[in-house]
Design a protein around this motif. Sequence first.
Motif, short mmCIF file in Angstrom:
data_model
loop_
_atom_site.label_atom_id
_atom_site.label_comp_id
_atom_site.label_asym_id
_atom_site.label_seq_id
_atom_site.Cartn_x
_atom_site.Cartn_y
_atom_site.Cartn_z
N VAL A 48 0.88 -1.16 0.00
CA VAL A 48 0.00 0.00 0.00
C VAL A 48 0.92 1.21 0.00
O VAL A 48 1.98 1.19 0.63
CB VAL A 48 -0.96 0.03 1.22
CG1 VAL A 48 -1.98 -1.08 1.13
CG2 VAL A 48 -0.19 -0.05 2.54
N MET A 49 0.53 2.26 -0.71
CA MET A 49 1.43 3.38 -0.93
C MET A 49 0.82 4.67 -0.39
O MET A 49 -0.17 5.19 -0.92
CB MET A 49 1.76 3.49 -2.42
CG MET A 49 2.31 2.18 -2.98
SD MET A 49 2.76 2.23 -4.71
CE MET A 49 4.26 3.21 -4.64
N TYR A 50 1.42 5.17 0.68
CA TYR A 50 0.94 6.37 1.38
C TYR A 50 1.59 7.59 0.73
O TYR A 50 2.81 7.72 0.73
CB TYR A 50 1.31 6.28 2.86
CG TYR A 50 0.94 7.49 3.67
CD1 TYR A 50 -0.38 7.69 4.10
CD2 TYR A 50 1.90 8.43 4.05
CE1 TYR A 50 -0.72 8.78 4.86
CE2 TYR A 50 1.57 9.53 4.82
CZ TYR A 50 0.25 9.71 5.22
OH TYR A 50 -0.09 10.79 5.96
N CYS A 51 0.75 8.48 0.18
CA CYS A 51 1.31 9.61 -0.55
C CYS A 51 0.26 10.69 -0.76
O CYS A 51 -0.92 10.51 -0.48
CB CYS A 51 1.87 9.15 -1.89
SG CYS A 51 0.78 8.06 -2.83
N ARG A 52 0.74 11.83 -1.28
CA ARG A 52 -0.14 12.94 -1.62
C ARG A 52 -1.07 12.55 -2.77
O ARG A 52 -0.73 11.69 -3.59
CB ARG A 52 0.67 14.17 -2.05
CG ARG A 52 1.64 14.70 -1.03
CD ARG A 52 2.15 16.08 -1.47
NE ARG A 52 2.48 16.12 -2.88
CZ ARG A 52 3.72 16.03 -3.38
NH1 ARG A 52 4.75 15.84 -2.58
NH2 ARG A 52 3.92 16.13 -4.69
N PRO A 53 -2.22 13.22 -2.90
CA PRO A 53 -3.16 12.88 -3.97
C PRO A 53 -2.56 12.93 -5.37
O PRO A 53 -2.86 12.07 -6.20
CB PRO A 53 -4.27 13.91 -3.80
CG PRO A 53 -4.24 14.26 -2.36
CD PRO A 53 -2.80 14.22 -1.97
N ASP A 54 -1.71 13.91 -5.65
CA ASP A 54 -1.14 14.02 -6.99
C ASP A 54 -0.20 12.85 -7.30
O ASP A 54 -0.18 12.33 -8.43
CB ASP A 54 -0.40 15.35 -7.17
CG ASP A 54 0.72 15.56 -6.17
OD1 ASP A 54 0.57 15.17 -5.00
OD2 ASP A 54 1.77 16.14 -6.57
N ILE A 55 0.54 12.41 -6.29
CA ILE A 55 1.42 11.25 -6.48
C ILE A 55 0.58 9.98 -6.59
O ILE A 55 0.87 9.11 -7.41
CB ILE A 55 2.44 11.16 -5.34
CG1 ILE A 55 3.37 12.38 -5.37
CG2 ILE A 55 3.26 9.87 -5.45
CD1 ILE A 55 4.39 12.42 -4.26
N CYS A 56 -0.46 9.88 -5.76
CA CYS A 56 -1.38 8.73 -5.87
C CYS A 56 -1.91 8.61 -7.29
O CYS A 56 -1.96 7.51 -7.87
CB CYS A 56 -2.55 8.91 -4.91
SG CYS A 56 -2.20 8.64 -3.17
N LYS A 57 -2.34 9.73 -7.86
CA LYS A 57 -2.92 9.72 -9.21
C LYS A 57 -1.90 9.25 -10.23
O LYS A 57 -2.22 8.44 -11.13
CB LYS A 57 -3.43 11.12 -9.57
CG LYS A 57 -4.23 11.17 -10.86
CD LYS A 57 -5.52 10.38 -10.74
CE LYS A 57 -6.37 10.51 -11.99
NZ LYS A 57 -7.59 9.67 -11.92
N LYS A 58 -0.67 9.73 -10.12
CA LYS A 58 0.37 9.34 -11.07
C LYS A 58 0.67 7.85 -10.97
O LYS A 58 0.84 7.15 -11.98
CB LYS A 58 1.63 10.16 -10.82
CG LYS A 58 2.76 9.87 -11.81
CD LYS A 58 2.34 10.19 -13.24
CE LYS A 58 3.48 9.96 -14.21
NZ LYS A 58 3.07 10.22 -15.62
N ILE A 59 0.72 7.33 -9.73
CA ILE A 59 0.95 5.89 -9.53
C ILE A 59 -0.16 5.08 -10.16
O ILE A 59 0.08 4.07 -10.82
CB ILE A 59 1.10 5.59 -8.02
CG1 ILE A 59 2.41 6.16 -7.50
CG2 ILE A 59 1.03 4.08 -7.77
CD1 ILE A 59 2.54 6.13 -5.99
N GLN A 60 -1.40 5.52 -9.97
CA GLN A 60 -2.53 4.81 -10.57
C GLN A 60 -2.43 4.79 -12.10
O GLN A 60 -2.79 3.81 -12.74
CB GLN A 60 -3.84 5.45 -10.15
CG GLN A 60 -4.22 5.18 -8.70
CD GLN A 60 -5.56 5.80 -8.35
OE1 GLN A 60 -5.93 6.85 -8.88
NE2 GLN A 60 -6.28 5.16 -7.44
#
Length: 262
Positions: free
Chosen positions: A153-165
Amino acid sequence: MDPRVKLMKYTLVLILASLRAQTVVAISHRGEHLERPENTIPAFEEAIRVGADFFEADVRTTSDGKLVLSHDATVDRCTNGTGNVAAMTFEQIEALDAGVKKGSLYAGTKIPTFDEALDLARGKIGIYVDIKNATPQDLVSHIEGHGMTDHVVMYCRPDICKKIQELNPKLKVMPESNSVDHTKMLVDLLHPKVIAFGQSDFKPEIIVIAKEAKAEVYVDVMGKTDAPEGWQSAIDAGADGLQTDRPGPLVEWLRAKGHKKN
């Protein structure tokens, strides 16, 4: 909405969620770090030994692009050296002693690379990846390369979450809830399978948004809440996962309460 209606709605959501979720995830904060040097292989090995489901690891990037584990931006607190991780080469990081401050037993322990943590975890435990300073591209590449896509599971800011997705939709991102409006935004933007909570935002009006979105709730229970009373209170409030500084006692308690089978 009438406060009484909101309360009834929240209670119903929790009842339905409790019927779906029979287990609670145990997350070992920085490995077992009360007795061992944090974010190191000995700390992670102990988390595995006691039966935690995840160990949490803080990922940073050296000046020459190597992914290493350190909670702090500097190496000062946990090693025999000084300096900012981002300004140091991997060779400089590798030369440090990350265990001596925990006593002679751990003298010589090195700051691990992210690759070493992934190698250790594969087939044994998941990793709660706290992204401190690393690009989504590097993280995704390393996770995929070690066959760990389904076990992080990857804990991060929304913008980084979006890029990972965008890079790999199978990876499970975990943004922080923060507030009602922020959590609603996260649900709309990311449709996350899990949302992270601290003690300050672990509130009924935010939890219910996560539950309605069918997102799991992982909450920090370190400090005063890191004991049976705090664990039970968090579960009663809707927690699906608990991040702890006491993985051994938590796992034993979860098993005794029927919240963990293995």
